[in-house]
Design an enzyme around this catalytic site. Structure first.
Site, PDB file in Angstrom:
ATOM      1  N   SER A   1      -5.021   1.545  12.562  1.00 12.03           N
ATOM      2  CA  SER A   1      -3.570   0.972  13.744  1.00 12.03           C
ATOM      3  C   SER A   1      -4.555   0.346  15.289  1.00 12.03           C
ATOM      4  CB  SER A   1      -2.466   0.819  14.059  1.00 12.03           C
ATOM      5  OG  SER A   1      -1.486   1.042  12.706  1.00 12.03           O
TER       6      SER A   1
ATOM      7  N   ARG B   1      -7.032  -2.458  17.153  1.00 12.24           N
ATOM      8  CA  ARG B   1      -6.691  -2.847  18.536  1.00 12.24           C
ATOM      9  C   ARG B   1      -7.888  -3.055  19.340  1.00 12.24           C
ATOM     10  NH1 ARG B   1      -2.337  -1.961  16.146  1.00 12.24           N
ATOM     11  NH2 ARG B   1      -0.262  -2.527  16.527  1.00 12.24           N
TER      12      ARG B   1
ATOM     13  N   ARG C   1       2.804 -12.484   3.375  1.00  5.38           N
ATOM     14  CA  ARG C   1       2.788 -11.554   4.216  1.00  5.38           C
ATOM     15  C   ARG C   1       3.653 -12.945   5.383  1.00  5.38           C
ATOM     16  NH1 ARG C   1       0.229  -6.192   5.045  1.00  5.38           N
ATOM     17  NH2 ARG C   1       2.705  -5.685   6.455  1.00  5.38           N
TER      18      ARG C   1
ATOM     19  N   SER D   1       7.718  -7.307  12.280  1.00  2.00           N
ATOM     20  CA  SER D   1       6.587  -6.844  12.426  1.00  2.00           C
ATOM     21  C   SER D   1       6.580  -6.830  13.953  1.00  2.00           C
ATOM     22  CB  SER D   1       5.444  -7.581  12.094  1.00  2.00           C
ATOM     23  OG  SER D   1       4.237  -6.308  12.355  1.00  2.00           O
ATOM     24  N   SER D   2       6.395  -5.415  14.149  1.00  2.00           N
ATOM     25  CA  SER D   2       5.529  -5.139  16.184  1.00  2.00           C
ATOM     26  C   SER D   2       4.193  -5.814  15.941  1.00  2.00           C
ATOM     27  CB  SER D   2       5.296  -3.954  16.459  1.00  2.00           C
ATOM     28  OG  SER D   2       4.718  -2.555  15.361  1.00  2.00           O
ATOM     29  N   GLN D   3       3.705  -6.067  15.054  1.00  2.00           N
ATOM     30  CA  GLN D   3       2.495  -6.834  15.091  1.00  2.00           C
ATOM     31  C   GLN D   3       2.230  -7.921  15.858  1.00  2.00           C
ATOM     32  OE1 GLN D   3      -0.440  -6.956  11.353  1.00  2.00           O
ATOM     33  NE2 GLN D   3      -0.088  -4.510  11.427  1.00  2.00           N
TER      34      GLN D   3
ATOM     35  N   SER E   1       9.407  -0.699  14.832  1.00  2.00           N
ATOM     36  CA  SER E   1       7.881   0.183  14.748  1.00  2.00           C
ATOM     37  C   SER E   1       7.643   0.353  16.517  1.00  2.00           C
ATOM     38  CB  SER E   1       6.890  -0.431  13.938  1.00  2.00           C
ATOM     39  OG  SER E   1       7.729  -0.559  11.902  1.00  2.00           O
TER      40      SER E   1
ATOM     41  N   ASP F   1       5.925   2.946   7.606  1.00  2.00           N
ATOM     42  CA  ASP F   1       5.268   3.144   6.754  1.00  2.00           C
ATOM     43  C   ASP F   1       4.603   4.163   6.340  1.00  2.00           C
ATOM     44  OD1 ASP F   1       3.351   1.050   7.068  1.00  2.00           O
ATOM     45  OD2 ASP F   1       2.076   1.246   8.559  1.00  2.00           O
TER      46      ASP F   1
ATOM     47  N   ARG G   1       8.117  -2.592  -0.559  1.00  2.00           N
ATOM     48  CA  ARG G   1       7.653  -0.643  -0.847  1.00  2.00           C
ATOM     49  C   ARG G   1       8.717  -0.190  -1.194  1.00  2.00           C
ATOM     50  NH1 ARG G   1       3.081  -0.146   4.131  1.00  2.00           N
ATOM     51  NH2 ARG G   1       1.469  -0.317   3.517  1.00  2.00           N
TER      52      ARG G   1
END
Length: 415
Positions: A14, A18, A112, A158-160, A185, A300, A331
């Site tokens: 991660s 970034r 995804r 997703s926090s992404q 997240s 995760d 998952r």
């Protein structure tokens, strides 16, 4: 106490992703110290090169020549491999430049979701088109810079999505005000904010609104801390093994990664946990209690807990993990199916899994191409002989040397 020398684990995926975005966007040359070298991060770096950024790589450092004005080429075709950060961050970075940039990804990554981020970028005036399924790769960005302003985002999957927009903010002409309607997240967003600060940008928060100023980033030298999600497998191995001890240096009270919170779950189960200024140690006491754990913010590590749950003294229930269904695989179901294959009793719901204690027998674990499934069930294999994997090599996504490192741990703790 059976232990082993302090573990040297790969850098955080991660943080490396970034840092690559920030380095590419910053004014000047940034040096990244001990970045993760894995399929995901190599794919990210290769994507930057395709976009015209200079990335110099030595074994322990990467140097990136930043370009605040965006990609150096007017056209590029970028393959994002399996990497979610690559597939979400690079189109966002490219949007701040000027040119036509096409992005595609592996079949796994094509499945995804991307739509909340696509919608937010379009709301900001970005010409972004999905070529096949709406909200999925492949996509093309016809970039003409981003003006900025206000935008609303749903980051419940997703926090992404939020991280991508936060990272974009300083590259826009006006800055951004991002209103978030849902967020999963959240600790990953704290990583983003702390790293933006290290590159010279301070984000303000007004309730559900993140206020990102324009003005760009400053280049710096940035050290990547070890990956806390990866550390979870080694911490779980210690908790599972009476008398075993595992110490991970570089992860302590100042760590950026929320996934270090996994050790608090192990503490609740009966392990001894010590978190110092610059290292964390977990010791197995011979006790592993059942519990109910909300893992929304550390999802995760859900498979790690699922993998040791059969050896607890009472059921283990993991809640608020709906987002694990849209990771590299579903998952939650992957854990349930593999545990059942080992003879363990499991129940699941939309966002929870409950695992009952009981004997397990060896079987082949189906990985679904997901590195975290393989690494988690390697921990189960400490107590269950005969566990094998249909695709052990998929660990290269985040930790190419995992099986060797875990075998060394196994010898060290005498399991």
């Amino acid at each position: 106490m059976r232990g082993m020398p302090a573990l040297s684990l790969p850098g955080s995926k991660s943080i490396t992703a970034r840092a690559l975005f920030l380095a590419a966007a910053a004014d000047g040359v940034t040096t990244l110290v001990r970045p993760l070298r894995s399929d995901d991060t190599e794919g990210f770096a290769e994507g930057l090169v395709r976009l015209g950024y200079r990335v110099g790589r030595t074994p322990d450092t990467w140097q990136v020549d930043g370009r605040p004005q965006g990609p150096a080429v007017a056209e590029a075709d970028v393959y994002c491999r399996d990497g979610a950060t690559t597939a979400r961050f690079l189109p966002t970075l490219a949007a701040a430049g000027h040119g036509t940039y096409r992005f595609d990804a592996s079949p796994q990554m094509r499945r995804r979701p991307l739509l909340p981020l696509s919608r937010a970028l379009r709301d900001l005036g970005v010409d972004l088109r999905h070529e096949e399924a709406e909200g999925h790769h492949p996509l093309t960005v016809r970039a003409a810079g981003v003006e900025g302003g206000e935008v609303t985002l749903d980051a419940g999957q997703s926090s992404q999505y939020l991280t991508a927009l936060l990272l974009l903010g300083p590259l826009t002409r006006q800055g951004l005000r991002i209103r978030v309607t849902d967020l999963v997240s959240a600790p990953y967003v704290e990583i983003t904010l702390a790293m933006m600060r290290a590159f010279g940008v301070e984000v303000a928060r007004e309730g559900d609104v993140f206020v990102v100023p324009p003005g760009g980033y400053r280049a710096t030298t940035y050290a990547i801390e070890p990956d806390a999600s990866t550390a979870s497998y080694f911490f779980a191995a210690a908790a599972l093994t009476p008398g075993a001890e595992v110490t991970v240096p570089g992860l302590g009270t100042g760590a950026l990664q929320g996934d270090l919170g996994f050790v608090d779950v192990l503490r609740r189960m009966g392990a001894e946990v010590s978190v110092g200024a610059d290292a964390t140690t977990v010791r197995g006491t011979g006790e592993l209690r059942g519990l109910t754990a909300n893992m929304r913010d550390i999802s995760d590590t859900m498979p790690t807990l699922a993998a040791i749950a059969p050896f607890a003294s009472a059921p283990v229930r993991i809640e608020d993990v709906a987002n694990t269904r849209v990771k590299e695989c579903d998952r939650l179901e992957a854990c349930a199916e593999n545990l059942r294959r080992l003879g363990v009793r499991v129940a699941t719901g939309p966002d929870w899994i409950e695992i009952h204690p009981g004997p397990a027998t060896g079987a082949q674990v189906t990985s679904y191409g997901d590195h975290r499934i393989v690494m988690s069930f390697a921990v189960t294999g400490l107590r269950v002989p005969g566990i094998s994997f249909d695709d052990p090599g998929c660990v290269r996504k985040t930790f190419p040397g995992f099986h060797e490192a875990f075998a060394e741990l196994r010898r060290g703790i005498g399991s």
